[in-house]
Motif scaffolding. Sequence first.
Motif: not given
Lengths: 123, 130
Positions: A5, A7, A119-121, A9, A38, A1, A32-33, A29, A36
């Motif tokens: 890309d 962002k 982004h909000l999770l 989070l 992020q 990525m 994992a973010m 989650v 990867f």
Amino acid sequence: MSKADRKKLLVVIRHTPYGSSLGRASLDVALAMAAFDQAVDVLFMGDGVLQLLAGQDSKAIGVKNIEKLLGSLPLYDIESVYVDAAGAKRYGLDSARTPVPVTLLDAPAINALMADADHLLGF
Amino acid sequence: MIYSLLVLSSPVSGHGARHAATFAHSAIARGHRIHRVFFLDEGAYTGAALSVFPQDESDRLQPWLDLADEHGVELALCISSALKRGMLDDTEADRHEKSGASIHQAFSITGLGQLVDATAHSDRLVTFGG
């Protein structure tokens, strides 16, 4: 990525550690973010602050120990771990004894943190 | 705008999953694109091929099949959520020596990397349920 890309989070965790499978799933989650690559922050709010209690023992209920998982957050390069100060106060959380270093935030600071995320999770 | 959805709630309890499907159909009708729907935790039950719904209740699977068939929406079940709930495709059924697949073929079983990818390639990620 590519870097473009990447962002900002924010994973918001409001579930207790063992009351449902979502407590663990939300942490997975976040991990994992970070794995990867992020830019991810985690915010524990409301009942979610119970995940940060010291001295958890989950052996008798046959699930993984959330406290141990939380202790690994710094290894995953999670940027910051925040705690809703009102939730911490309600549950008497000692922020000096949490499994991972945390920063307490009041409501206006939480608003600012959420506004700043791409982004909000929300869990 | 490009949306991805994260569905956490069970298809048969509460309203999260139903709202997610309605949202997806409405967004597409307004000219937006749904890049991917990622089903996590109880949401993984959405892919069940073997569920039978009473005649006087709405079918919880069909709205998702329509999204996949008519609009090419990708339906991704989180592998760790899916396996522990008995949601298997042929590959996983073989791998774990189970009697057969239990998910509809419109769904795929994937890792959390696909959720990460969805956030990177969408303008908005909307979470339903939990």
